[in-house]
Design an enzyme around this catalytic site. Structure first.
Site, PDB file in Angstrom:
ATOM      1  N   ARG A   1       9.606  12.981  14.466  1.00 15.90           N
ATOM      2  CA  ARG A   1       8.441  14.183  14.832  1.00 15.90           C
ATOM      3  C   ARG A   1       8.879  14.987  15.730  1.00 15.90           C
ATOM      4  O   ARG A   1       8.844  16.188  15.560  1.00 15.90           O
ATOM      5  CB  ARG A   1       7.381  13.577  15.068  1.00 15.90           C
ATOM      6  CG  ARG A   1       6.709  12.501  13.871  1.00 15.90           C
ATOM      7  CD  ARG A   1       5.540  11.852  14.067  1.00 15.90           C
ATOM      8  NE  ARG A   1       4.645  11.479  13.025  1.00 15.90           N
ATOM      9  CZ  ARG A   1       3.746  10.504  12.987  1.00 15.90           C
ATOM     10  NH1 ARG A   1       3.777   9.554  14.082  1.00 15.90           N
ATOM     11  NH2 ARG A   1       3.251  10.180  11.930  1.00 15.90           N
TER      12      ARG A   1
ATOM     13  N   GLY B   1       0.912  -1.093  -0.088  1.00 10.50           N
ATOM     14  CA  GLY B   1       0.045   0.038   0.036  1.00 10.50           C
ATOM     15  C   GLY B   1       0.865   1.147   0.001  1.00 10.50           C
ATOM     16  O   GLY B   1       1.861   1.408  -0.649  1.00 10.50           O
ATOM     17  N   GLN B   2       0.423   2.238   0.806  1.00  7.02           N
ATOM     18  CA  GLN B   2       0.984   3.563   0.817  1.00  7.02           C
ATOM     19  C   GLN B   2       2.440   3.420   1.238  1.00  7.02           C
ATOM     20  O   GLN B   2       3.505   3.939   0.670  1.00  7.02           O
ATOM     21  CB  GLN B   2       0.227   4.496   1.794  1.00  7.02           C
ATOM     22  CG  GLN B   2      -1.042   4.876   1.203  1.00  7.02           C
ATOM     23  CD  GLN B   2      -1.035   5.854   0.007  1.00  7.02           C
ATOM     24  OE1 GLN B   2      -0.371   5.644  -1.005  1.00  7.02           O
ATOM     25  NE2 GLN B   2      -1.616   7.014   0.196  1.00  7.02           N
ATOM     26  N   ILE B   3       2.610   2.604   2.664  1.00  8.16           N
ATOM     27  CA  ILE B   3       4.067   2.872   3.086  1.00  8.16           C
ATOM     28  C   ILE B   3       4.869   1.781   2.134  1.00  8.16           C
ATOM     29  O   ILE B   3       5.996   2.125   1.921  1.00  8.16           O
ATOM     30  CB  ILE B   3       3.934   2.223   4.549  1.00  8.16           C
ATOM     31  CG1 ILE B   3       3.226   3.480   5.548  1.00  8.16           C
ATOM     32  CG2 ILE B   3       5.503   2.208   5.027  1.00  8.16           C
ATOM     33  CD1 ILE B   3       3.009   2.989   6.666  1.00  8.16           C
ATOM     34  N   GLY B   4       4.325   0.634   1.853  1.00  6.88           N
ATOM     35  CA  GLY B   4       4.951  -0.351   1.274  1.00  6.88           C
ATOM     36  C   GLY B   4       5.555   0.264  -0.219  1.00  6.88           C
ATOM     37  O   GLY B   4       6.622   0.160  -0.721  1.00  6.88           O
TER      38      GLY B   4
ATOM     39  N   SER C   1       2.895  -2.297  10.731  1.00 13.84           N
ATOM     40  CA  SER C   1       1.472  -2.484  10.889  1.00 13.84           C
ATOM     41  C   SER C   1       0.984  -2.161  12.320  1.00 13.84           C
ATOM     42  O   SER C   1       1.828  -2.263  13.541  1.00 13.84           O
ATOM     43  CB  SER C   1       1.059  -3.765  10.646  1.00 13.84           C
ATOM     44  OG  SER C   1       1.450  -4.177   9.468  1.00 13.84           O
TER      45      SER C   1
ATOM     46  N   ASP D   1       1.792  -8.253  -2.031  1.00 18.81           N
ATOM     47  CA  ASP D   1       0.490  -7.757  -1.434  1.00 18.81           C
ATOM     48  C   ASP D   1      -0.601  -8.729  -2.062  1.00 18.81           C
ATOM     49  O   ASP D   1      -0.519  -9.606  -3.158  1.00 18.81           O
ATOM     50  CB  ASP D   1       0.031  -6.335  -2.217  1.00 18.81           C
ATOM     51  CG  ASP D   1      -1.074  -5.534  -1.310  1.00 18.81           C
ATOM     52  OD1 ASP D   1      -0.736  -4.868  -0.562  1.00 18.81           O
ATOM     53  OD2 ASP D   1      -2.276  -6.056  -1.432  1.00 18.81           O
TER      54      ASP D   1
ATOM     55  N   HIS E   1       3.453   2.897  21.107  1.00 18.71           N
ATOM     56  CA  HIS E   1       3.352   3.867  20.012  1.00 18.71           C
ATOM     57  C   HIS E   1       1.938   4.261  20.113  1.00 18.71           C
ATOM     58  O   HIS E   1       1.014   3.851  19.179  1.00 18.71           O
ATOM     59  CB  HIS E   1       3.651   3.081  18.571  1.00 18.71           C
ATOM     60  CG  HIS E   1       3.390   3.931  17.265  1.00 18.71           C
ATOM     61  ND1 HIS E   1       4.011   5.296  17.168  1.00 18.71           N
ATOM     62  CD2 HIS E   1       2.598   3.690  16.470  1.00 18.71           C
ATOM     63  CE1 HIS E   1       3.682   5.569  16.224  1.00 18.71           C
ATOM     64  NE2 HIS E   1       2.970   4.801  15.640  1.00 18.71           N
TER      65      HIS E   1
HETATM   66  P1  A3D Z   1      -2.298   0.677   3.133  1.00 18.63           P
HETATM   67  O1  A3D Z   1      -2.174   1.864   2.055  1.00 18.63           O
HETATM   68  O2  A3D Z   1      -3.893   0.438   3.409  1.00 18.63           O
HETATM   69  O3  A3D Z   1      -1.517  -0.687   2.598  1.00 18.63           O
HETATM   70  C1  A3D Z   1      -1.638  -1.970   3.287  1.00 18.63           C
HETATM   71  C2  A3D Z   1      -1.770  -2.924   2.554  1.00 18.63           C
HETATM   72  O4  A3D Z   1      -1.593  -4.163   3.080  1.00 18.63           O
HETATM   73  C3  A3D Z   1      -2.778  -3.016   1.338  1.00 18.63           C
HETATM   74  O5  A3D Z   1      -1.968  -2.806   0.093  1.00 18.63           O
HETATM   75  C4  A3D Z   1      -3.680  -4.285   1.554  1.00 18.63           C
HETATM   76  O6  A3D Z   1      -3.961  -4.834   0.287  1.00 18.63           O
HETATM   77  C5  A3D Z   1      -2.482  -5.035   2.190  1.00 18.63           C
HETATM   78  N1  A3D Z   1      -2.880  -6.239   2.724  1.00 18.63           N
HETATM   79  C6  A3D Z   1      -4.104  -6.530   3.509  1.00 18.63           C
HETATM   80  N2  A3D Z   1      -4.064  -7.794   3.775  1.00 18.63           N
HETATM   81  C7  A3D Z   1      -3.058  -8.389   3.567  1.00 18.63           C
HETATM   82  C8  A3D Z   1      -2.327  -9.391   3.735  1.00 18.63           C
HETATM   83  N3  A3D Z   1      -3.198 -10.549   4.421  1.00 18.63           N
HETATM   84  N4  A3D Z   1      -1.281  -9.765   3.343  1.00 18.63           N
HETATM   85  C9  A3D Z   1      -0.525  -8.952   2.731  1.00 18.63           C
HETATM   86  N5  A3D Z   1      -0.955  -7.500   2.516  1.00 18.63           N
HETATM   87  C10 A3D Z   1      -2.234  -7.539   2.979  1.00 18.63           C
HETATM   88  O7  A3D Z   1      -1.880   1.182   4.393  1.00 18.63           O
HETATM   89  P2  A3D Z   1      -0.407   2.025   4.675  1.00 18.63           P
HETATM   90  O8  A3D Z   1       0.479   1.429   4.005  1.00 18.63           O
HETATM   91  O9  A3D Z   1      -0.886   3.241   4.822  1.00 18.63           O
HETATM   92  O10 A3D Z   1      -0.166   1.619   6.192  1.00 18.63           O
HETATM   93  C11 A3D Z   1       0.080  -0.001   6.610  1.00 18.63           C
HETATM   94  C12 A3D Z   1       0.039  -0.013   8.191  1.00 18.63           C
HETATM   95  O11 A3D Z   1       1.028   0.697   8.757  1.00 18.63           O
HETATM   96  C13 A3D Z   1      -1.392   0.348   8.969  1.00 18.63           C
HETATM   97  O12 A3D Z   1      -1.869  -0.672   9.531  1.00 18.63           O
HETATM   98  C14 A3D Z   1      -0.996   1.703   9.524  1.00 18.63           C
HETATM   99  O13 A3D Z   1      -1.806   1.868  10.674  1.00 18.63           O
HETATM  100  C15 A3D Z   1       0.481   1.354   9.942  1.00 18.63           C
HETATM  101  N6  A3D Z   1       1.423   2.678  10.178  1.00 18.63           N
HETATM  102  C16 A3D Z   1       2.229   2.299  11.225  1.00 18.63           C
HETATM  103  C17 A3D Z   1       2.988   3.786  11.485  1.00 18.63           C
HETATM  104  C18 A3D Z   1       4.008   3.463  12.793  1.00 18.63           C
HETATM  105  O14 A3D Z   1       4.720   4.418  12.805  1.00 18.63           O
HETATM  106  C19 A3D Z   1       4.057   2.490  13.431  1.00 18.63           C
HETATM  107  C20 A3D Z   1       2.756   4.807  10.738  1.00 18.63           C
HETATM  108  C21 A3D Z   1       1.803   4.701   9.848  1.00 18.63           C
HETATM  109  C22 A3D Z   1       1.175   3.818   9.531  1.00 18.63           C
END
Ligand code: A3D
Length: 321
Positions: free
Chosen positions: A152, A12-15, A120, A34, A176
């Site tokens: 931050r 997703g976004q972070i990936g 996550s 993914d 966190h």
């Molecule tokens: P997002 O852009 O929704 O990406 C998540 C990805 O996970 C999506 O592309 C989904 O398709 C994929 N996914 C769902 N289920 C599965 C699975 N079973 N196996 C593999 N992939 C799957 O979210 P994001 O990239 O913005 O954020 C990802 C996570 O990081 C979230 O839980 C956020 O809350 C977390 N996060 C943590 C921080 C920290 O500093 C700890 C900061 C920001 C976000």
């Protein structure tokens, strides 16, 4: 020597930002996994097509098959839902725990010797669950939170003092979440205590304390501030940068002292929980937790934050994970 292999679980976004940073910095070959068909393939094709412009040879590929992460040296996990406005990180517990369980089973199967960085949310619970399900040694399962929370904190201090953020040392401890503990006493600008500089700026200790309290509150709520502005997701550039700093410390055996979510075995008075603390990060992951003395109010703030982590982990256990 073969290039390092870095698997990214969650495209997703972070990936996506992680994949681009790995390519541009030429850290190794990246595999973006993914569950959504074609999505990681599309993202990585887009990144790869910039290779002639950015000048990188690293191979970045997308996949929906866990077999492609085989023999990865590092695995960075962002699979799971992000927050929406009004949600706390803890609201993600049940959904993301189910996802993390399946991720941990597959990483253990296909990349059993990797060192894992979990991003996550809710972070402290997800890193705990990954370690439990995978059975990996504690030192090879690390959570990313403190690097970002500290960045931050440092950024807000730099803005307030009008100095380069490169000269700021500032750290947060604890979970966190809203109970994290930004450490004021140790925050400094090239060794000069930040509080002294604030007191000189405002010529008033009360006003300086007020300004620092506002910085602390903004740091604690910084993730929510971004969520509120974005409306459709949470922070993604800065968490990716933070995880890359940790990955580099492991890949290049840097022995960086970074605030990370590490498993504690009595340090800081915490037994058997993952909590944000400074640790030496090198080729073996968490090589040592760096303990230091805390003032009474710092220790009680940390204890409160640890209690919040325990509550979250206990709630996850009650749900049967
Ligand atoms: P997002 O852009 O929704 O990406 C998540 C990805 O996970 C999506 O592309 C989904 O398709 C994929 N996914 C769902 N289920 C599965 C699975 N079973 N196996 C593999 N992939 C799957 O979210 P994001 O990239 O913005 O954020 C990802 C996570 O990081 C979230 O839980 C956020 O809350 C977390 N996060 C943590 C921080 C920290 O500093 C700890 C900061 C920001 C976000």
């Amino acid at each position: 020597m073969r290039r390092a292999k870095i698997a990214l679980i969650g495209g997703g976004q972070i990936g996506g930002v992680l994949a681009q940073l790995i390519a541009v910095r030429q850290l190794g070959d990246g595999v973006l996994f993914d569950i959504v068909e074609d999505f990681p393939q599309g993202k990585t094709l887009d990144i790869a097509e910039a290779s002639a412009i950015d000048g990188f040879d690293a191979r970045i590929t997308g996949t929906n098959s866990y077999a492609d992460i085989a023999d990865s040296d590092i695995v960075i996990i962002t699979a799971g839902l992000p927050r929406k406005p009004g949600m706390s990180r803890d609201d993600l517990l049940t959904t993301n725990a189910k996802i993390m369980k399946s991720v941990a089973e597959n990483v253990a199967k296909y990349a059993p010797n990797s060192t894992v960085i979990v991003i996550s949310n809710p972070l402290d619970a997800m890193v705990t669950l990954f370690q439990k399900v995978s059975g990996f040694p504690y030192n090879r399962v690390i959570g990313q939170a403190g690097v970002l929370d500290s960045s931050r904190f440092a950024t807000f201090i730099a803005w307030e003092l009008g100095v380069s953020v490169k000269d700021i040392n500032a750290m947060t401890l604890g979970g966190h979440g809203d109970t994290m503990v930004p450490l004021t006493r140790y925050a400094n600008v090239n060794g000069i205590p930040v509080m002294e500089l604030l007191e000189r700026k405002y010529k008033d200790a009360g006003k300086a304390a007020e300004v620092m309290n506002a910085i602390i509150e903004r740091t604690k709520m910084a993730g929510g501030e971004v969520v509120k502005l974005l409306k459709t997701g949470s922070a993604f550039y800065s968490p990716a940068s933070a995880a890359i700093q940790m990955a580099e410390a492991i890949l290049f055996d840097e022995k960086r002292v970074l605030p990370v979510c590490a498993h504690l075995n009595g340090q800081f008075g915490v037994e058997g929980y993952y909590v944000g603390v400074p640790a030496i990060i090198g080729k073996d992951g968490v090589e040592n937790v760096v303990e230091f003395s805390l003032a009474e109010e710092e220790k009680s703030a940390l204890d409160k934050s640890v209690d919040a982590v325990k509550e979250l982990v206990d709630a996850m256990n009650r749900l049967g994970f």
